[in-house]
Design a protein around this motif. Structure first.
Motif, PDB file in Angstrom:
ATOM      1  N   ARG A  51       0.842  -1.201   0.000  1.00 59.65           N
ATOM      2  CA  ARG A  51       0.000   0.000   0.000  1.00 59.65           C
ATOM      3  C   ARG A  51       0.875   1.248   0.000  1.00 59.65           C
ATOM      4  O   ARG A  51       1.895   1.313   0.696  1.00 59.65           O
ATOM      5  CB  ARG A  51      -0.923   0.028   1.213  1.00 59.65           C
ATOM      6  N   LEU A  52       0.450   2.254  -0.746  1.00 59.44           N
ATOM      7  CA  LEU A  52       1.154   3.532  -0.816  1.00 59.44           C
ATOM      8  C   LEU A  52       0.397   4.598  -0.035  1.00 59.44           C
ATOM      9  O   LEU A  52      -0.787   4.444   0.285  1.00 59.44           O
ATOM     10  CB  LEU A  52       1.313   3.969  -2.269  1.00 59.44           C
ATOM     11  N   VAL A  53       1.096   5.685   0.246  1.00 58.25           N
ATOM     12  CA  VAL A  53       0.522   6.809   0.987  1.00 58.25           C
ATOM     13  C   VAL A  53       0.441   8.014   0.072  1.00 58.25           C
ATOM     14  O   VAL A  53       1.433   8.436  -0.522  1.00 58.25           O
ATOM     15  CB  VAL A  53       1.382   7.142   2.225  1.00 58.25           C
ATOM     16  N   GLU A  54      -0.762   8.551  -0.076  1.00 61.89           N
ATOM     17  CA  GLU A  54      -1.001   9.771  -0.861  1.00 61.89           C
ATOM     18  C   GLU A  54      -0.486   9.641  -2.290  1.00 61.89           C
ATOM     19  O   GLU A  54       0.111  10.559  -2.844  1.00 61.89           O
ATOM     20  CB  GLU A  54      -0.377  10.998  -0.176  1.00 61.89           C
ATOM     21  N   CYS A  55      -0.741   8.485  -2.886  1.00 59.87           N
ATOM     22  CA  CYS A  55      -0.317   8.281  -4.268  1.00 59.87           C
ATOM     23  C   CYS A  55      -1.160   7.200  -4.929  1.00 59.87           C
ATOM     24  O   CYS A  55      -1.201   6.066  -4.443  1.00 59.87           O
ATOM     25  CB  CYS A  55       1.160   7.885  -4.350  1.00 59.87           C
ATOM     26  N   ASN A 104      -6.828   9.338  -7.489  1.00 57.82           N
ATOM     27  CA  ASN A 104      -7.246   9.812  -6.175  1.00 57.82           C
ATOM     28  C   ASN A 104      -7.230  11.335  -6.197  1.00 57.82           C
ATOM     29  O   ASN A 104      -6.160  11.933  -6.305  1.00 57.82           O
ATOM     30  CB  ASN A 104      -6.315   9.287  -5.080  1.00 57.82           C
ATOM     31  N   PRO A 105      -8.393  11.988  -6.129  1.00 53.59           N
ATOM     32  CA  PRO A 105      -8.447  13.446  -6.211  1.00 53.59           C
ATOM     33  C   PRO A 105      -7.593  14.155  -5.159  1.00 53.59           C
ATOM     34  O   PRO A 105      -7.234  15.328  -5.344  1.00 53.59           O
ATOM     35  CB  PRO A 105      -9.932  13.762  -6.010  1.00 53.59           C
ATOM     36  N   ALA A 106      -7.237  13.454  -4.090  1.00 51.42           N
ATOM     37  CA  ALA A 106      -6.438  14.080  -3.036  1.00 51.42           C
ATOM     38  C   ALA A 106      -4.958  14.152  -3.395  1.00 51.42           C
ATOM     39  O   ALA A 106      -4.187  14.839  -2.718  1.00 51.42           O
ATOM     40  CB  ALA A 106      -6.606  13.312  -1.725  1.00 51.42           C
ATOM     41  N   ASN A 107      -4.514  13.443  -4.431  1.00 49.73           N
ATOM     42  CA  ASN A 107      -3.095  13.437  -4.798  1.00 49.73           C
ATOM     43  C   ASN A 107      -2.671  14.792  -5.348  1.00 49.73           C
ATOM     44  O   ASN A 107      -3.309  15.332  -6.256  1.00 49.73           O
ATOM     45  CB  ASN A 107      -2.805  12.369  -5.841  1.00 49.73           C
TER      46      ASN A 107
END
Length: 442
Positions: free
Chosen positions: A279-283, A305-308
């Motif tokens: 699992r990745l973080v913010e990607c 992911n719109p948050a990236n």
């Protein structure tokens, strides 16, 4: 003055004049926003592609030893080959052997999942390309241009997309990104053989219990240090879902020595074996490439992911990571060991598509250069420090999928689309790169 510097100046003198020749016609290339004067990476020229204007294309590749650039050109149903010494078009390989552009049911847009060619890689004389009918096609670059063997079908109904080779060319990993569920295929490839006998070893899927609903997998890369394939996973599912948010992505880590012949299910990441799905973080990544010091750059994108809001660089061994700010939305990413920089085909950058340039030592963003809208492919010749970026033809020429800006036409000097060629002259800062441990070579 070094021979390398003299060579690059001679290229610039030959090609930087306003009237450039490509495919038999003069073009005034490298104008407008895509040819800024204040960047280290300069627009050098444009190579015109004969035939249909570039409406749809996918991944590109460079073999610096053969001095050739390759583009999966769906618009002309073949692999375009450019001479990276003379910066001239050579031929379209396999024309008519690929499905080409396939439109959606309404006939209003390109169906990328069914069109081809898509992924492309080479080793020595052998070129491997994926097609929209779920087939892998093999060509002998020293041959007549026909298929080197019968197409190999991967068992899906949509395209064989991006792919990666081991350093010796003996193993090939392909991905069917649009299948449900998506899967990868490991092949015994040709290496340095004089005949083609590519064979499938295994079909690899992601564990549907640990990672339910994972919708796609994307660009793979081979790391010769850890001897693993790393595959970008745009959105990695979770049991119970992700709530109101969108799940971040992941990374498939595949040890070819442990792949089960026939079929294999890849489970959760195991640090002890350095295999599994991480699992990745913010990607939510699309692109993947191996850079210096065993680092991987992953092209995170807000489309997944719109948050990236940034690009991720993660170490293949330790899994420690940093985020490169100011750059998001890349598809194909490429490390150029000639100048120690990453180059990104970034089509979802806020404000428009760009060529991203990132320092391989610091992982800081150096600059962005505007490209035609939808531009998502970038590859570099490490011997000549030339960067190749396909440009879409204008919307008014090709319809949906075409460039909605004037950037591509300015780079190309035409309304047909082209391959924009950029250069980074490293002699002034070559000492900064001498002695780098460049682990990856395409």
């Amino acid at each position: 003055m070094s021979a390398r510097f003299t060579f690059r100046n001679s290229i610039a003198a030959m090609l930087a004049a306003p009237a450039l020749v490509g495919a038999g016609t003069a073009y005034a290339a490298c104008a407008g926003p895509g040819a800024p004067t204040n960047t280290e990476t300069k627009c050098l020229t444009a190579v015109q592609i004969p035939g249909n204007p570039l409406r749809s294309y996918d991944i590109s590749w460079v073999n610096p030893h053969r001095a050739e650039y390759y583009l999966a050109d769906r618009s002309n149903a073949g692999i375009d080959i450019i001479d990276t010494r003379t910066l001239t078009f050579k031929r379209t390989l396999g024309k008519g052997l690929f499905v080409g552009v396939v439109l959606n049911g309404a006939g209003t847009a390109v169906n990328n999942d069914k069109s081809g060619p898509d992924g492309v890689v080479t080793h020595g004389r052998w070129l491997y390309a994926g097609d929209g009918d779920s087939s892998l096609k093999v060509f002998d670059l020293d041959g007549s241009g026909g298929l080197a063997q019968a197409p190999l079908f991967t068992g899906g109904s949509t395209r064989v997309d991006e792919m990666a080779l081991t350093t010796d060319g003996g193993l090939l990993l392909t991905v069917n990104n649009a299948e449900d569920p998506p899967f990868a295929n490991l092949f015994l490839a040709n290496g340095d053989r004089s005949h083609s006998s590519v064979q499938e070893v295994s079909k690899i899927t992601i564990d549907p219990v640990a990672f339910p609903g994972t919708p796609a997998i994307e660009q793979p890369a081979w790391d010769p240090t850890t001897r693993r394939f790393y595959v970008s996973v745009p959105i990695l599912g979770k049991p119970g879902g992700c709530g109101a948010a969108t799940c971040d992505g992941g990374l498939m880590v595949i040890d070819p020595n442990t792949v089960t012949p026939g079929t294999m299910v890849l489970g959760a990441f195991n640090p002890a074996t350095n295999t599994g799905v991480l699992r990745l973080v913010e990607c939510g990544p699309n692109g993947a490439t191996v850079g210096p010091h065993d680092n991987l750059m992953l092209g995170c994108t807000s489309a997944n992911n719109p948050a990236n809001t940034s690009t991720l660089v993660i170490n293949a061994t330790t899994k420690k990571f940093v985020h490169t700010g100011g750059l998001v939305g890349s598809d194909e990413v490429w490390f150029n060991k000639g100048d120690g920089r990453y180059y990104t085909g970034t089509n979802r950058q806020p404000g428009g598509a760009v060529l991203g340039v990132v320092d391989g030592k610091t992982n800081f963003l150096i600059e962005t250069i505007p490209q035609s809208s939808g531009s998502h492919s970038a590859a570099a010749d490490s011997k000549r420090n030339l960067i190749f970026v396909p440009q879409s033809a204008p919307l008014a020429v090709v319809g949906t999928g075409g460039d909605v800006t004037a950037v591509g036409a300015g780079i190309c000097g035409s309304n047909n689309g082209c391959i924009g060629v950029f250069i980074h002259r490293v002699d002034r800062d070559r000492d900064d790169h001498d002695g780098d441990d460049h682990d990856h070579d395409h």
